[in-house]
Design a protein around this motif. Sequence first.
Motif, PDB file in Angstrom:
ATOM      1  N   PHE A   1       0.830  -1.195   0.000  1.00  0.00           N
ATOM      2  CA  PHE A   1       0.000   0.000   0.000  1.00  0.00           C
ATOM      3  C   PHE A   1       0.873   1.257   0.000  1.00  0.00           C
ATOM      4  N   ASP A   2       0.553   2.162  -0.926  1.00  0.00           N
ATOM      5  CA  ASP A   2       1.328   3.393  -1.022  1.00  0.00           C
ATOM      6  C   ASP A   2       0.565   4.521  -0.333  1.00  0.00           C
ATOM      7  N   PHE A   3       1.151   5.064   0.721  1.00  0.00           N
ATOM      8  CA  PHE A   3       0.454   6.095   1.477  1.00  0.00           C
ATOM      9  C   PHE A   3       0.320   7.390   0.688  1.00  0.00           C
TER      10      PHE A   3
ATOM     11  N   PRO B   1      10.268  -4.126   2.591  1.00  0.00           N
ATOM     12  CA  PRO B   1      10.191  -5.486   3.162  1.00  0.00           C
ATOM     13  C   PRO B   1      11.436  -6.299   2.803  1.00  0.00           C
ATOM     14  N   LEU B   2      11.578  -7.396   3.493  1.00  0.00           N
ATOM     15  CA  LEU B   2      12.727  -8.266   3.236  1.00  0.00           C
ATOM     16  C   LEU B   2      12.532  -8.982   1.913  1.00  0.00           C
ATOM     17  N   HIS B   3      13.328  -8.624   0.922  1.00  0.00           N
ATOM     18  CA  HIS B   3      13.234  -9.267  -0.382  1.00  0.00           C
ATOM     19  C   HIS B   3      14.474 -10.083  -0.639  1.00  0.00           C
TER      20      HIS B   3
ATOM     21  N   ASP C   1       5.516  -8.664   1.111  1.00  0.00           N
ATOM     22  CA  ASP C   1       4.890  -7.413   0.706  1.00  0.00           C
ATOM     23  C   ASP C   1       3.537  -7.201   1.370  1.00  0.00           C
ATOM     24  N   TYR C   2       2.918  -8.282   1.847  1.00  0.00           N
ATOM     25  CA  TYR C   2       1.618  -8.122   2.492  1.00  0.00           C
ATOM     26  C   TYR C   2       1.712  -7.384   3.819  1.00  0.00           C
ATOM     27  N   ILE C   3       2.903  -7.491   4.469  1.00  0.00           N
ATOM     28  CA  ILE C   3       3.080  -6.773   5.743  1.00  0.00           C
ATOM     29  C   ILE C   3       3.220  -5.285   5.420  1.00  0.00           C
ATOM     30  N   PRO C   4       2.410  -4.439   6.057  1.00  0.00           N
ATOM     31  CA  PRO C   4       2.444  -3.018   5.693  1.00  0.00           C
ATOM     32  C   PRO C   4       3.830  -2.411   5.915  1.00  0.00           C
ATOM     33  N   SER C   5       4.118  -1.413   5.088  1.00  0.00           N
ATOM     34  CA  SER C   5       5.455  -0.824   5.131  1.00  0.00           C
ATOM     35  C   SER C   5       5.741  -0.169   6.476  1.00  0.00           C
ATOM     36  N   VAL C   6       4.710   0.446   7.089  1.00  0.00           N
ATOM     37  CA  VAL C   6       4.916   1.109   8.373  1.00  0.00           C
ATOM     38  C   VAL C   6       5.397   0.096   9.410  1.00  0.00           C
TER      39      VAL C   6
END
Lengths: 195, 358, 540
Positions: free
Chosen positions: B2-4, B281-283, B295-300
């Motif tokens: 999600f892009d804030f 996220p950890l890629h 990527d499902y875990i929100p960036s915040v």
Amino acid sequence: MEVKVDLKSMKHENFKDNEYIEQLVKELREGGTNVVVGVLDDVINWGRSNSLWPLTFATSCCGIEFMSVGAASNDMARFGFEVTRASPRQADFIMVAGTIVHKMAPVLKRLYDQMASPKYVIAVGGCAISGGPFKNSYHVVKGVNEIIPVDVYIPGCPPRPEAMLYGMMQLQRKVKLERFFGGVNKKEKRPEQDK
Amino acid sequence: MFDFSIITTWIDELLNNFLQPWAVVLVEGVIIGVLLLLVYALIALALIYAERKICAFFQCRYGPNRVGPLGLMQPIADMFKMLIKEIITIKNSDKFLYGLAPFLVILSSMLTFGCMPFGKGLLVLNFNIGVFFIMAVSSIGVLGILLAGWSSNNKFTLIGAMRSGAQMISYELSIGLSILSVVVYAGTMQTSEIVEAQNNAWFLFSGHIPMIIAFIIYIIAGTAETNRGPFDLPEAESELTAGYHTEYSGMHFGFYYLAEYLNMFIVSGIASLLFLGGWMPLHIPGWESFNGIMDYIPSVVWFFIKTAVIMFIIMWFKWTFPRLRIDQLIKFEWKYLLPIGMFNLLLVTLMTVFGWHF
Amino acid sequence: MSNIYDKIKAIVPEVTIEENGLSMVVVPSEKMPIVASYLSEKESFDSLVALIGNDWGDSLGVVYIIDSTATNERVVLKTSTTDKENPMLYSVVNVWQSADLNEREVYDFYGIRFIGHPDMRRIFLREDWEGYPLRKDYDMSPEANPVPQTNEYNADTTISLQEQPDGTIKEEERVVFAPEDYVVNIGPQHPATHGVMRFRTAIEGETIKKIDPICGYIHRGVEKLAEGLTYPQTLHFTDRLDYLSAHQNRHALCMCIEEAMGIEVPERAKYIRTIMDELSRIGSHLLLYSTLCMDLGSITAFIYGFRDRDKILDIFDDTCGGRLIMNYNKIGGVMADIHPEFVTKVKNFIKYMPKGLAEYHALFSGNIIARNRMEGVGVLSKEDAIKFGIFGPTGRASGWANDVRKLEPYGVYDKVDFEQVVLTEGDTYARYMIRLKEIEQSMHIIEQLIDNIPEGDYAAKTKPIIKLPEGNFFKRVEGARGAFGVYIESKGDKTPYRMKFVSQGLNLIGAVDHITRDSKIADLIAIGGSLDYVIPDIDR
């Protein structure tokens, strides 16, 4: 009217000297309580009573027991006495732990003056209460209440850590009854500062 | 992910529809200011609570557990108390500077929040010298400490302030060098781009040993910057009672108390931004499904988790190590950290130029 | 023993010998410098154990107890002056450095001024104090010296009495702090002074130029009080002097009284006393570990030390009923028998403690920062340790084997096997390490005793009224901080005529200026922590 001053750690009934607290409440409520301000008072007192920071001050034996109160087995941090401040400006109450002698008396008074209000005093141990075993000495102050006002007395020589915690909880209860708005703390005028 | 910026752009467009451009900036400034203050206070309270519990955990104690469930309300009670505690005015002090100093400290940590990317698209200022800006404003803090020590008219505070001045200015160099390493490696100073550059692998992993060295230097110097143990000489309790803020009471002291935690948060936040990919996220290259789950875990959440880990390490330092002495502290910086940092910068430059990295 | 007395007599024929408990050489005051320099230079009597002022009614004087570190011989000197208006004696500071603060104490208590002493200021009482409290004619009424309301003023100059070549005495003014010195006041309320000690510290940047210790913020006048109390009543003062070695201090006083009265203490009591002494030694050393770590900024280590110390306090709690101040020893034995679970608990503790020690070493002793803070900091050489009269672990860390348990065994120390730990570095780290090593030795001692506590009485029967025969008595024990001596002068009454507690603290404070010279402020804290002084022990 029956008043109950409970703490989370200890119920009202388990304290030993509730008559005193009731007396205090009666005195304080003589003027009646304003409902709105009363609620605010409660909030403020909740904050104050749960966040009493002691000054690191000790003169003798009781100081070691006071350190024990902060250490692992008794852990006064549980009750919000967490941060022992070394600077009197940031402390809320002073545990007078140990004998106060003539030479120390002005120093103690000065320390008390340096503290920012609201400030409280706990006299810990026989020496601070009355001079204790050294009462007859030429150099011992016979109780710190000769110099500064005392809120709670904790007898013992030295008091056990449990006793100290009990005394500190008594102070919490006392703080809970305070009135920030229109209470006693408005009566005293700030003395004129000399430039 | 999600892009804030979707929300922020939407608000911006909404405001632009029925307001003058200058009014839009004003309204947005106010909103952001209020939000940041809120975040600021919340983070500080959370950190105070966390520190107490972690400290208690290290020390075989319980920590606060009476005020609210699990003692969660403890820092709030502390805050209430501090807000209404008397602020003592001191005779023969420099009143203006004395009053100004705590605000400078707060100001510096507030400003740093401006360039902190809390999440994808969630940062206030996204301009091309973001990292430089962070460094510049975070060094205002030392001014507040120096002024506090000087204006209090107290020998302990003065010694504390002088120590702090020497310490923070020295360690700023190491921080600068290790940040510079990252800037060289990433090729940009813009915080959002630094994060984007770590899409495939965080710098700490992709940058080989030089990046690890830079990270370690950054953590050490950052701990020194926040005046926390084992570098808490400016407020060395057993030496200088409370150091530079000995004479401050009430909320003035509260500012210092908060600023300590906020600075810790900022240092950790920058560390996670520069070395651990910020909100990224950890890629792991090649593991597409794994990356998708991450990527499902929100960036915040990513940002705060990384920051929390580093904060835990910094707290761990404090509750383990004894305090250094001032000459050892300065020697450590100038004789070890700084030369290593410079050499490391050279290594990173070579590495980047010749492409010796993942 | 009589040998040395004959030798003194040969040098100064005017001396007389007084045999009453301790055999004392009575030296005329004007001959004191000759005797003192003879003893220290020719006979290697280099360690001044005690310097005791006294008021004998018609005369004021001083009793010196001097040991030889080479031969372990002891000589007791006594000198006095009948001039009560302006009493003056010759100082022995130039011979025995540790006399420095002790002579100031005598000046403070008795008004005796010492010729040749560099710094004749009051040490415990305020400079504006009226009268000399330990004189027998001192006015004890509170009106004479009310509680002061004003802040204390400390002069930056001092007086020194110097004898001129023509025999007259001249007062010279000496400077303590020059006007250009940047003097920082560390204490009396300071987290690192472990109580209410006060150091006026002249610094240049962070470097310490000079330290002027000011004591007396917890001076309770114990010695004067003891003169008005019966012997059993005086016992409780010892616990409250050096509260961390309460058992040992009380042991010393009890032994001194028992020896004077000729009471035979039951074996069981001796065993219990020895075990208790060692337990409180462990407790005290753990407290040193805790507070030293806290002073160096390692708060977690502080809590760990306290956690383990609490286990000892629990053992005390069971048997004595008190945690810190136990009031356990009494004249003739101990107050009560040991708790049924005492032996098990002590054994459990001994089993547990090595783990704790290993943890301390892992957490603090091996830490690079801690090592750097302590190694090579505040070095005290062996000669200086003897000169300043620094007994106990602090002296032993400098290489001076001075353990009273070995030199004059008491209790059952002659029956147990233990090693006197001596380190030679003399720095803060050695002072820290020696405590941890002594904990191991103490546990070793307890291990040997705990299973062999003999059956029998725990206290000897004593008369209801305890009177000491006329005479002077002195007895030392090894407290946790060093030798703790009790000197009693009795006139045959129920109350002592003079009771002096010869404690370690004052000598430690006397050495602080020497040790910290040219080190950093932070080092002062580390050194102070490692010296392990307890303030009520200094001020009494």
